[in-house]
Design an enzyme around this catalytic site. Structure first.
Site, PDB file in Angstrom:
ATOM      1  N   GLU A   3       7.133 -10.285  14.592  1.00  0.00           N
ATOM      2  CA  GLU A   3       6.732 -10.896  15.857  1.00  0.00           C
ATOM      3  C   GLU A   3       6.948 -12.404  15.840  1.00  0.00           C
ATOM      4  O   GLU A   3       7.378 -12.986  16.820  1.00  0.00           O
ATOM      5  CB  GLU A   3       5.251 -10.612  16.133  1.00  0.00           C
ATOM      6  CG  GLU A   3       4.981  -9.193  16.569  1.00  0.00           C
ATOM      7  CD  GLU A   3       3.525  -8.983  16.874  1.00  0.00           C
ATOM      8  OE1 GLU A   3       3.025  -9.576  17.853  1.00  0.00           O
ATOM      9  OE2 GLU A   3       2.885  -8.250  16.112  1.00  0.00           O
ATOM     10  N   ARG A  51       0.820  -1.215   0.000  1.00  0.00           N
ATOM     11  CA  ARG A  51       0.000   0.000   0.000  1.00  0.00           C
ATOM     12  C   ARG A  51       0.849   1.257   0.000  1.00  0.00           C
ATOM     13  O   ARG A  51       0.376   2.322  -0.427  1.00  0.00           O
ATOM     14  CB  ARG A  51      -0.993  -0.031   1.158  1.00  0.00           C
ATOM     15  CG  ARG A  51      -2.033  -1.142   0.957  1.00  0.00           C
ATOM     16  CD  ARG A  51      -3.031  -1.245   2.062  1.00  0.00           C
ATOM     17  NE  ARG A  51      -2.356  -1.544   3.329  1.00  0.00           N
ATOM     18  CZ  ARG A  51      -2.977  -1.636   4.483  1.00  0.00           C
ATOM     19  NH1 ARG A  51      -4.270  -1.438   4.549  1.00  0.00           N
ATOM     20  NH2 ARG A  51      -2.311  -1.912   5.574  1.00  0.00           N
TER      21      ARG A  51
END
Length: 178
Positions: free
Chosen positions: A102, A65
């Site tokens: 993560e 994006r």
């Protein structure tokens, strides 16, 4: 569209909140309605361009994006655009930067011949969350010998403290979300 306050209000109206996407517990911010509104999208690009504090040679947009903001912003600034891609998406030669997520590792890459040494680069993405991709992009651009003159984001998720990974680079954000 009027000034920054009007643009921020329009962003708030158009960015769609999608609960539990892409996984339970995540509140996804869908910018596609904003992109589909020509007047609002143009106003966002104008606001981002007005916030740039000096000359820019290149605008680096992060996949995917970030590409949608980087290209029109580069045109508005009279600059070129650099797609910062996920690993394996560009034909060689490339320069790669690895970083931790993560739950695993990711990589971003650019063509080094599109980032001249000494060039002034603005890094752009739609959302600043944990800052991992943005920090990796800064390191990648700097490894090519260019200078990151700032970072611009449409939205910052303040609770995730991503800006702490970005050092002393100037950061412009249109919308802050707790």
């Amino acid at each position: 569209m009027a000034g920054r306050a009007a643009v921020l209000a329009r962003i708030d109206e158009l960015v769609r909140l999608v609960p539990d996407y892409p996984q339970p517990g995540v509140l996804f911010r869908d910018i596609t309605p904003l992109l589909a509104d020509g007047e609002a999208f143009a106003a966002v690009i104008d606001q981002l361009a007005a916030s740039v504090g000096g000359p820019v040679d290149l605008v680096a947009g992060m996949e995917a994006r970030g590409f949608l903001l980087a290209a029109p912003l580069a045109v508005a600034l009279g600059a070129g655009v650099i797609p910062v891609r996920k690993a394996g998406k560009l034909p060689g030669p490339t320069v790669v930067e690895h970083y931790q997520l993560e739950y695993g590792e990711a990589s971003v890459e650019v063509h080094p011949f599109t980032v001249p040494e000494g060039s002034r680069v603005l890094v752009v993405d739609d959302v600043l969350a944990t800052g991992g991709t943005a920090a990796a992009t800064v390191r990648l651009i700097e490894s090519c010998g260019a200078h990151v003159v700032g970072l611009s984001f449409l939205v910052e998720l303040d609770g995730l403290a991503g800006r702490q990974q970005l050092g002393e680079h100037p950061i412009d954000v249109l919308v802050h979300v707790p």
